[in-house]
Scaffold this motif. Sequence first.
Motif, mmCIF file in Angstrom:
data_model
loop_
_atom_site.group_PDB
_atom_site.id
_atom_site.type_symbol
_atom_site.label_atom_id
_atom_site.label_comp_id
_atom_site.label_asym_id
_atom_site.label_seq_id
_atom_site.Cartn_x
_atom_site.Cartn_y
_atom_site.Cartn_z
ATOM 1 N N LEU A 111 0.857 -1.178 0.000
ATOM 2 C CA LEU A 111 0.000 0.000 0.000
ATOM 3 C C LEU A 111 0.894 1.229 0.000
ATOM 4 N N GLY A 112 0.392 2.341 -0.526
ATOM 5 C CA GLY A 112 1.164 3.567 -0.534
ATOM 6 C C GLY A 112 1.435 4.050 -1.943
ATOM 7 N N GLY A 113 2.398 4.971 -2.070
ATOM 8 C CA GLY A 113 2.727 5.567 -3.353
ATOM 9 C C GLY A 113 4.211 5.530 -3.617
ATOM 10 N N PRO A 114 4.694 6.411 -4.492
ATOM 11 C CA PRO A 114 6.107 6.370 -4.878
ATOM 12 C C PRO A 114 7.063 6.773 -3.765
ATOM 13 N N ASP A 115 6.573 7.470 -2.735
ATOM 14 C CA ASP A 115 7.463 7.946 -1.674
ATOM 15 C C ASP A 115 7.575 6.981 -0.498
ATOM 16 N N ALA A 116 6.547 6.164 -0.267
ATOM 17 C CA ALA A 116 6.555 5.246 0.876
ATOM 18 C C ALA A 116 5.565 4.121 0.629
ATOM 19 N N LYS A 117 5.892 2.952 1.152
ATOM 20 C CA LYS A 117 5.028 1.780 0.996
ATOM 21 C C LYS A 117 5.027 0.971 2.280
ATOM 22 N N ARG A 118 3.944 0.242 2.491
ATOM 23 C CA ARG A 118 3.859 -0.718 3.588
ATOM 24 C C ARG A 118 3.098 -1.948 3.104
ATOM 25 N N MET A 119 3.257 -3.047 3.829
ATOM 26 C CA MET A 119 2.476 -4.233 3.526
ATOM 27 C C MET A 119 1.025 -4.009 3.907
ATOM 28 N N SER A 120 0.127 -4.675 3.208
ATOM 29 C CA SER A 120 -1.272 -4.690 3.602
ATOM 30 C C SER A 120 -1.363 -5.134 5.056
ATOM 31 N N SER A 144 9.255 12.082 1.911
ATOM 32 C CA SER A 144 9.138 10.625 2.016
ATOM 33 C C SER A 144 8.780 10.196 3.433
ATOM 34 N N LEU A 145 9.354 10.860 4.420
ATOM 35 C CA LEU A 145 9.054 10.523 5.812
ATOM 36 C C LEU A 145 7.612 10.880 6.173
ATOM 37 N N VAL A 146 7.113 11.986 5.639
ATOM 38 C CA VAL A 146 5.718 12.352 5.856
ATOM 39 C C VAL A 146 4.795 11.298 5.229
ATOM 40 N N ALA A 147 5.137 10.846 4.038
ATOM 41 C CA ALA A 147 4.346 9.813 3.368
ATOM 42 C C ALA A 147 4.383 8.506 4.155
ATOM 43 N N LEU A 148 5.539 8.195 4.732
ATOM 44 C CA LEU A 148 5.667 6.980 5.541
ATOM 45 C C LEU A 148 4.784 7.078 6.784
ATOM 46 N N PRO A 201 10.098 9.709 11.379
ATOM 47 C CA PRO A 201 9.076 10.446 10.624
ATOM 48 C C PRO A 201 8.276 11.360 11.548
ATOM 49 N N PRO A 202 7.841 12.518 11.052
ATOM 50 C CA PRO A 202 7.092 13.454 11.898
ATOM 51 C C PRO A 202 5.785 12.848 12.389
ATOM 52 N N GLY A 203 5.489 13.080 13.672
ATOM 53 C CA GLY A 203 4.248 12.600 14.259
ATOM 54 C C GLY A 203 4.305 11.178 14.771
ATOM 55 N N LEU A 204 5.440 10.504 14.611
ATOM 56 C CA LEU A 204 5.571 9.125 15.080
ATOM 57 C C LEU A 204 6.512 9.049 16.274
ATOM 58 N N ILE A 239 3.409 -5.666 9.000
ATOM 59 C CA ILE A 239 3.560 -4.267 9.417
ATOM 60 C C ILE A 239 4.819 -3.630 8.835
ATOM 61 N N PHE A 240 5.508 -4.345 7.937
ATOM 62 C CA PHE A 240 6.747 -3.807 7.389
ATOM 63 C C PHE A 240 6.476 -2.651 6.434
ATOM 64 N N ALA A 241 7.321 -1.629 6.517
ATOM 65 C CA ALA A 241 7.164 -0.435 5.699
ATOM 66 C C ALA A 241 8.531 0.162 5.412
ATOM 67 N N ALA A 242 8.574 1.039 4.395
ATOM 68 C CA ALA A 242 9.824 1.715 4.039
ATOM 69 C C ALA A 242 9.492 2.924 3.185
ATOM 70 N N SER A 243 10.398 3.896 3.205
ATOM 71 C CA SER A 243 10.270 5.070 2.336
ATOM 72 C C SER A 243 11.354 5.005 1.267
ATOM 73 N N VAL A 244 11.132 5.725 0.172
ATOM 74 C CA VAL A 244 12.078 5.669 -0.931
ATOM 75 C C VAL A 244 13.424 6.260 -0.540
ATOM 76 N N ASP A 245 13.416 7.269 0.360
ATOM 77 C CA ASP A 245 14.658 7.868 0.857
ATOM 78 C C ASP A 245 14.348 8.545 2.182
ATOM 79 N N ALA A 246 15.291 9.333 2.682
ATOM 80 C CA ALA A 246 15.129 9.970 3.992
ATOM 81 C C ALA A 246 14.695 11.422 3.888
ATOM 82 N N SER A 247 14.178 11.824 2.742
ATOM 83 C CA SER A 247 13.716 13.200 2.585
ATOM 84 C C SER A 247 12.462 13.430 3.422
ATOM 85 N N LEU A 248 12.181 14.697 3.737
ATOM 86 C CA LEU A 248 11.019 15.018 4.563
ATOM 87 C C LEU A 248 9.727 14.564 3.891
#
Length: 231
Positions: free
Chosen positions: A28-37, A53-57, A78-81, A42-51
């Motif tokens: 699930l997600g888009g080009p900046d971040a994805k996670r498993m259904s 991407s972290l917001v998308a994560l 990531p912000p808010g986590l 619960i595994f997830a990752a962002s494409v890079d460490a940019s802000l």
Amino acid sequence: MSDANGADRLLDRPIWSALTTRQSAVSLGGPDAKRMSADIGIFAASVDASLDSLVALAALVPAGGEIALMEAEESPLPPGLTVHKSALGWQMIAPTITPGEPAFEITTLTDADAPAMLALATLTEPGPFFPRTNTLGRFVGVKRDGRLVAMAGRRLSMSGHCEVSGVCTHPDHRGNGYAAGLMRVVARSILAEGDTPILHAYASNRGATALYETLGFALRREMHITILGRA
């Protein structure tokens, strides 16, 4: 860049590598971040460490839920986590598997076994396991009197590599070599398909990593494992 360096890039970020290639269908997600259904993992990752991407994560974390990161380099928060758990892990790899044949009957598990698999994983805690985790790859098990008492299977899969995971044995049936036998079957099937088996374990779990070493797995590198939830 050499193939070896390409493999390093994939293995250093195994979740992103899997969810953007072979296992994109369960992401699930888009080009900046994805996670498993959520019913798979619960595994997830962002494409890079940019802000961005972290917001998308962070947006992929459900209310009251969590995501798990596993990467060679520690990711910024990531912000808010907030961090619920942080630990060092070992990523291990096995170009070959040591000789040995199981002295017990092994059963190929199906969707009909999913409730029993979830119950066994909930009891023994081999790692994150959810109602449809078994759909990530073929699982095999040992049954006694019709009851599932041990299992092992596959989780993350990417170009050239596939992860052995979900290895667990009911406490009443430990000491029979089930884990080693099942892992050999899973790892050899991965090798037969042209991939190299990998696995991940907490660095502190030396009992488990010592077993994996007897099967032919060797430490590739340490990984940062972080479980995050909403602040």
